[in-house]
Design an enzyme around this catalytic site. Structure first.
Site, mmCIF file in Angstrom:
data_model
loop_
_atom_site.group_PDB
_atom_site.id
_atom_site.type_symbol
_atom_site.label_atom_id
_atom_site.label_comp_id
_atom_site.label_asym_id
_atom_site.label_seq_id
_atom_site.Cartn_x
_atom_site.Cartn_y
_atom_site.Cartn_z
ATOM 1 N N ASP C 228 40.166 -32.104 -11.887
ATOM 2 C CA ASP C 228 39.762 -32.104 -13.303
ATOM 3 C C ASP C 228 38.478 -31.323 -13.554
ATOM 4 O O ASP C 228 37.734 -31.612 -14.489
ATOM 5 C CB ASP C 228 39.597 -33.548 -13.828
ATOM 6 C CG ASP C 228 40.900 -34.329 -13.778
ATOM 7 O OD1 ASP C 228 41.967 -33.684 -13.807
ATOM 8 O OD2 ASP C 228 40.857 -35.563 -13.689
ATOM 9 N N ASP C 229 38.221 -30.353 -12.690
ATOM 10 C CA ASP C 229 36.955 -29.619 -12.810
ATOM 11 C C ASP C 229 37.164 -28.125 -13.048
ATOM 12 O O ASP C 229 36.215 -27.350 -13.096
ATOM 13 C CB ASP C 229 36.121 -29.840 -11.537
ATOM 14 C CG ASP C 229 34.724 -29.313 -11.688
ATOM 15 O OD1 ASP C 229 34.077 -29.674 -12.694
ATOM 16 O OD2 ASP C 229 34.299 -28.514 -10.822
#
Lengths: 284, 284, 284, 284
Positions: C228-229
């Site tokens: 999720d980065d």
């Protein structure tokens, strides 16, 4: 899904209303899940939506009208009761554009729209494949020039036969006659592809493009005899810029139309919408 | 704040435009900070905004017109050059409502609006205290019934004396005459308290309330001779519901008006706005 | 649909860049349709997207690299060229939730997503009916506990066989291994059901509900090795209130996820997205 | 402005609640203007806000507690009563940034914020001019390194002397101690310049810029002992793009902070906010 009942009330605002309703429901041991009310200060009107669980409710819904009558007549109420175990029957009218229909079908199939869908009626064949994909009956009924009266007669017969409760115009490109509309007062939901009252009538995206607006909109409303003038249920907008061509407006608008129409239909199905003074209260 | 120059160009779209402009700027060693262009496919128009640092730029801006002339005439360009070291002079017209004025004054004082503000003109005394608080000259000039022509003559004289470049109508409740407007073509910015073209003219919130819309809007636009019909610079909307009274609409609208007007003024000041075909391109 | 070419460039910002590119395109008689550039002042980076019509362009795209090479190496450019006549091949990964898949399929079918869709891969059977309705090949491939390595090997083989260019994770509930991701750098688009970086990781709606936020969000991003980065392509939010249950959040969120993911996929397909410094430029 | 009373109630959800409250108000001839209730299904909690006109109300508010006690104890209610004729006393804490303060002052002066404003407290002199312009007492109180305890003691004494009811931190850049906060539980409103829980703590715009988010946010919340973790009253967001520099984020964010903070303060003043489970219900 829980079995619930929804009571919708409108009447002149007056003292003792809430107490009387609350007392009535308490007496029959209703377990209230949601209650919302609205007072229109100008029109001195009281509007209410109350939803309770049927489990534990000590009054048979068949006897509700009789039991509630004394309160209703004392306060001069207009009211209706909805039983969540009875799914309303929806008909969808569509022409060639299929984005709203596709969206409604998906939501119907997923259970988000709590209704029956006995028929899709279209003046074109273009969307039959979608109806087939979702296994919904599709009927093509051409509307010829000078043949609207005939066509509407057939449509009304079909709707009657199928016991349809309400209609959704999912970018249906024919204007319904006043006579047709009178059969379904506040029971025909239309999506207009502009932020009403701006750009009512034909070709709203073309006119929005020409006017150079910075936002485009869509409006879900009940159909009345005056075109694009019925009570608004929901509206939304999307930002555009000079980079957007007319085609971009139409594409971005399609996404708006889908969500606005589906919200309007969902709220109608959830018995959240009350019409008064050509406006809506949408209880949330 | 950096010292920069902005060149705004519009002309018929044609090959070689970008190469010619880029070559010209390169030749004078411009350090380009931002460049943005737009092509209107339908009208076959090319529009461009390019901003460069003055530090290191080898051409005196006083000589720019002469140096650029060959390119401009070859491509049939309409163009203008803005020097960030020269702050435009803004006049604000206001009546009784003070929310937009208060907002502009705060932004002016904070340096967000890169301009001079030599005068606030009002047909009422109500906002003098605000002008005083921010130490801006305020002039009251009553506009009597049948006295508009006289008043506009005085206003124009004041604006001329103060070398005002452009006007902001911050909820100024008088309609300017076509004659007045002709002195400042695309240099009068108005805030209209609706989502144009919906509810143009008087009392838009009242009419929005009556129509039962679910969103209210505000529109910042240049003033033209047709009321509320000029090129739109910016629009925005806010959600309302049946719970909002007319007064709530007016209050929520005031917040919209402030931000929409201030964006329009800021973009005008930053030389981001190009007008064509009664629309705007707002370069971002 | 017009036949066009898109050139995407990133390189250190320096004088003469635009002039050189414009000159090159002019020389080969490109009819430029859109040109957009961005300068990152902090990183001193120049990024550009230029799109031109193939009709009339005097250079064969097969010879483009060789012809452009002198400019590219002079300015140290990273660049790529896209030919609109070659549709990228997309694979969709999905688990049980089908709303994003349904939305992508509709948009694919309607021609809005300009790509091939040779395969839908799922670790469940639940969405097969949708793939069938739209006549897209569907392959079920269970991912067993401790079987991810094996499963990914099979997945990669399928993707290779089908010459897939990029992947869309349409609420695919398995975390891909770093090894897998390395095969498709900046070519795997995921939809995360929160406004990242808030609520990264599992069960974002549950955590949003607990935290009592007033808006929920969705984020479309490229997948990198850190969960999720990756670079964010698009985000959007929807307003919620205390009246919304966790289930309401999930339903409202689903509508957000659909539009955010479809925008991200569309922009990727239109070659509008450039990645740098773990961010994206989305040319509009 | 009408003279009204607001009753806020929270208690375990149970049958007969609404009937008992409605009966009580009816008995004292309350003319109810607004009534809103919320049931938290998970926590089995009932929350209510009811507002009535004082004109015609037959119970002296001084006797309300005694008269209402039997109902309150029967249902285990936590409740409070607000009398609109008594304006709450607000203190504003500010540091160097003045945009939120300027906004609050304008709204206070215009009558939008229905409160007294006996003091602005600042650890800097920068905003004194604004306080002066609006004729509000301003007190500078430096907070030295290692001097926070001392400073807070002085602050608390001032607040006590001035009978301050609640505090607004209008971009106040000092973290208040747990001890200080305990004096004003759910009575200190802070504006945090991010969409919490994303970017809690210091320099949120810098971190948002680095992360490459596509929307920035602001959060108005009650201050609790855990930094940036208190009950959220309001949040909003604004769209940004790669064209926005860090400075642009800060400027666009300032406009968000102003409206979010002012909404939170207004709702607090209108007795619309109820806190439970580290969340808020905002009755609308």
């Amino acid at each position: 899904m829980r079995h619930t009942a929804v009571l919708l009330i409108s009447c002149p605002d007056q003292r003792g209303l809430v107490a009387a309703i609350a007392e009535f429901l308490l007496q029959h041991e209703a377990n209230i899940l949601h209650a919302d009310q609205h007072q229109d200060a100008e029109l001195k009107l009281f509007l209410m939506r109350v939803e309770w669980e049927m489990a534990g409710f000590k009054l048979d819904l068949a006897d509700f009208a009789q039991a509630f009558e004394p309160i209703a007549s004392r306060f001069g109420m207009t009211w209706r009761l909805a039983d969540s175990s009875r799914k309303p029957r929806m008909a969808v009218f569509v022409s060639k554009f299929d984005h709203c229909l596709a969206d409604l079908l998906y939501r119907y199939q997923s259970g988000e729209l709590h209704c029956e869908l006995p028929i899709i009626l279209s003046n074109h064949e273009d969307t039959r494949w979608l109806a087939d994909a979702y296994h919904i009956p599709f009927q093509h009924l051409a509307v010829l020039k000078d043949g609207k009266e005939e066509a509407e007669k057939t449509q009304l017969a079909i709707l009657r036969d199928l016991k349809v409760d309400f209609l959704v115009l999912a970018r249906y490109m024919q204007v319904l006659s006043a006579d047709f509309i009178r059969h379904y007062p506040n029971h025909i939901i239309n999506i207009h592809h502009s932020f009403l009252p701006a750009f009512h009538g034909a070709k709203p995206y073309h006119r929005a493009f020409e006017r150079g607006v910075k936002l485009i909109g869509a409006t879900g409303h009940y159909v009345t005899e005056t075109l694009d003038d019925g009570p608004i249920i929901e509206q939304d907008v999307a930002r555009i810029s000079h980079r957007d061509s007319l085609e971009d407006l139409i594409n971005k608008g399609a996404d708006l139309e889908k969500v606005v129409l589906s919200r309007a239909v969902k709220w109608h199905l959830d018995n959240r919408v009350l019409v008064y003074a050509n406006k809506t209260v949408v209880f949330d």
